[in-house]
Design a protein around this motif. Structure first.
Motif, mmCIF file in Angstrom:
data_model
loop_
_atom_site.group_PDB
_atom_site.id
_atom_site.type_symbol
_atom_site.label_atom_id
_atom_site.label_comp_id
_atom_site.label_asym_id
_atom_site.label_seq_id
_atom_site.Cartn_x
_atom_site.Cartn_y
_atom_site.Cartn_z
ATOM 1 N N GLU A 9 -5.768 7.790 -15.215
ATOM 2 C CA GLU A 9 -6.292 6.685 -14.391
ATOM 3 C C GLU A 9 -7.753 6.467 -14.768
ATOM 4 O O GLU A 9 -8.491 7.430 -14.995
ATOM 5 N N ASP A 61 -10.880 8.820 -13.928
ATOM 6 C CA ASP A 61 -10.665 10.268 -13.995
ATOM 7 C C ASP A 61 -11.651 10.835 -15.008
ATOM 8 O O ASP A 61 -11.888 10.245 -16.055
ATOM 9 N N PRO A 65 -2.376 2.494 -10.191
ATOM 10 C CA PRO A 65 -3.814 2.580 -10.479
ATOM 11 C C PRO A 65 -4.090 2.069 -11.892
ATOM 12 O O PRO A 65 -3.213 2.143 -12.758
ATOM 13 N N ARG A 68 4.977 6.443 -11.691
ATOM 14 C CA ARG A 68 4.107 6.586 -10.526
ATOM 15 C C ARG A 68 3.835 8.063 -10.214
ATOM 16 O O ARG A 68 3.032 8.381 -9.359
ATOM 17 N N GLY A 69 4.490 8.956 -10.919
ATOM 18 C CA GLY A 69 4.211 10.388 -10.765
ATOM 19 C C GLY A 69 5.126 11.043 -9.747
ATOM 20 O O GLY A 69 6.121 10.475 -9.316
ATOM 21 N N GLU A 95 6.649 12.369 -6.382
ATOM 22 C CA GLU A 95 6.670 11.850 -5.006
ATOM 23 C C GLU A 95 5.762 12.724 -4.129
ATOM 24 O O GLU A 95 5.883 13.949 -4.114
ATOM 25 N N GLY A 135 2.788 13.370 -4.625
ATOM 26 C CA GLY A 135 1.734 14.042 -5.402
ATOM 27 C C GLY A 135 0.591 13.093 -5.715
ATOM 28 O O GLY A 135 0.503 11.992 -5.165
ATOM 29 N N HIS A 136 -0.269 13.534 -6.571
ATOM 30 C CA HIS A 136 -1.402 12.700 -6.962
ATOM 31 C C HIS A 136 -1.366 12.520 -8.467
ATOM 32 O O HIS A 136 -1.177 13.490 -9.186
ATOM 33 N N GLY A 137 -1.531 11.318 -8.900
ATOM 34 C CA GLY A 137 -1.642 11.103 -10.331
ATOM 35 C C GLY A 137 -0.354 10.624 -10.971
ATOM 36 O O GLY A 137 0.754 10.879 -10.482
#
Ligand code: PLP
Length: 292
Positions: A13, A16, A75, A107-108, A110, A112-114
């Motif tokens: 993203e 980052d 993002p 979208r990574g 579920e 989670g982040h990133g």
């Protein structure tokens, strides 16, 4: 022999601090079972044609990746890292006349982040027969009106999402009808695109393609064809085209990054004229040094 090169993308993203890519073995690399790309097809991709180890229209593919990300409210991406990963995966591949680099971003995980992302460079499908002999298409109803992109943007028409199950089902329907590929038509009779290609028509000295407003993916190959058309004495237009425009055209093609330019030789079982010399001229210009 290195015939498949995977670069996993990390922290890609924009903003980052440590966006990176790391080479991994495609046979053992893993995507999690909670990944939304796997469980919902929630993500985006790009397939970049690579000819004599040079990726064609790479910046246009990256721009379109960013456009798809915006359409899915993902993002924004650090495109410079994605670009470096594509170039590195091509450089690490055994040199070949034709390769395909596929960029995938999900979208990574579920909850989670990133994002999850990778670039995979492989030997693509062999399109030499489609280019030389042409393809037989059937016209299939896409089930949406031609204004769907404006009236129902959540249907994501015109984004390059990972949800290609419908596109693949349409190709199986074509096979059942003894054809090789599909041209989708809107419920109000507007010519759209193939499940993985842009439609191009020639009438006289003019080339036409469906305008992007009709919920079609803006094709990078089509844009490159329009860029070289004037040099071949042809003018170009984005238009509202109908089924009859396709049937009455002097020649027609399916365009995409892997196949480049494949002439349509039959429509719904009826023979269609093939312009072999323009096909060859376009392929030469798209893959030759000046067109890069
Ligand atoms: N339209 C759709 C739905 C596609 O999936 C593709 C490519 O796969 C295209 C058009 C052609 O795009 P490009 O020429 O950028 O490969």
């Amino acid at each position: 022999m290195i015939d498949s090169v995977l670069m996993m993308l990390h922290a890609i993203e924009r903003g980052d601090s440590a966006a990176t890519f790391v080479r991994e073995n495609p046979a053992t690399a893993k995507v999690g079972v909670l990944d939304l790309g796997v469980t919902r097809g929630d993500g985006i991709f790009e397939s970049v044609g690579v000819y004599s180890n040079v990726p064609l229209q790479l910046d246009a593919h990256l721009e379109r990746l960013a456009r798809s990300a915006r359409m899915l409210d993902l993002p924004s991406l650090d495109l410079s890292v994605v670009k470096q990963a594509v170039l590195a995966s091509i450089a690490a591949h055994e040199p070949a006349k034709e390769l395909l680099s596929k960029i995938v971003i999900t979208r990574g995980i579920e909850g989670g982040h990133g994002l999850t992302g990778w670039v995979l460079t492989t030997t693509g499908i062999d399109y030499s027969t489609a280019r030389a002999r042409g393809v037989r298409v059937v016209m299939l109803d896409r089930g949406y009106r031609s204004d769907v992109a404006q009236t129902a943007p959540w249907l994501l028409q015109g984004a390059k999402t990972l949800s290609y199950a419908v596109n693949k089902a349409a190709l199986r329907e074509a096979a059942r009808r003894d054809a090789d590929d599909v041209v989708f038509v809107s419920t109000d009779g507007v010519l759209l695109e193939g499940p993985a290609s842009t439609v191009l028509l020639r009438t006289g000295d003019s080339l036409f393609t469906p305008a992007w407003d009709f919920g079609v993916l803006p094709g990078t190959t089509q844009r490159a064809v329009f860029d070289v058309a004037a040099g071949l004495g042809l003018d170009t237009s984005y238009a509202r085209l109908t089924v009859d425009d396709l049937r009455n055209s002097d020649a027609a093609w399916l365009l995409s990054s892997g196949r480049l330019v494949a002439p349509i030789r039959a429509i719904d079982g009826q023979q269609h004229p093939v312009d072999a010399s323009l096909t060859a001229a376009l392929i030469e210009r798209l893959t030759g040094p000046p067109g890069r």
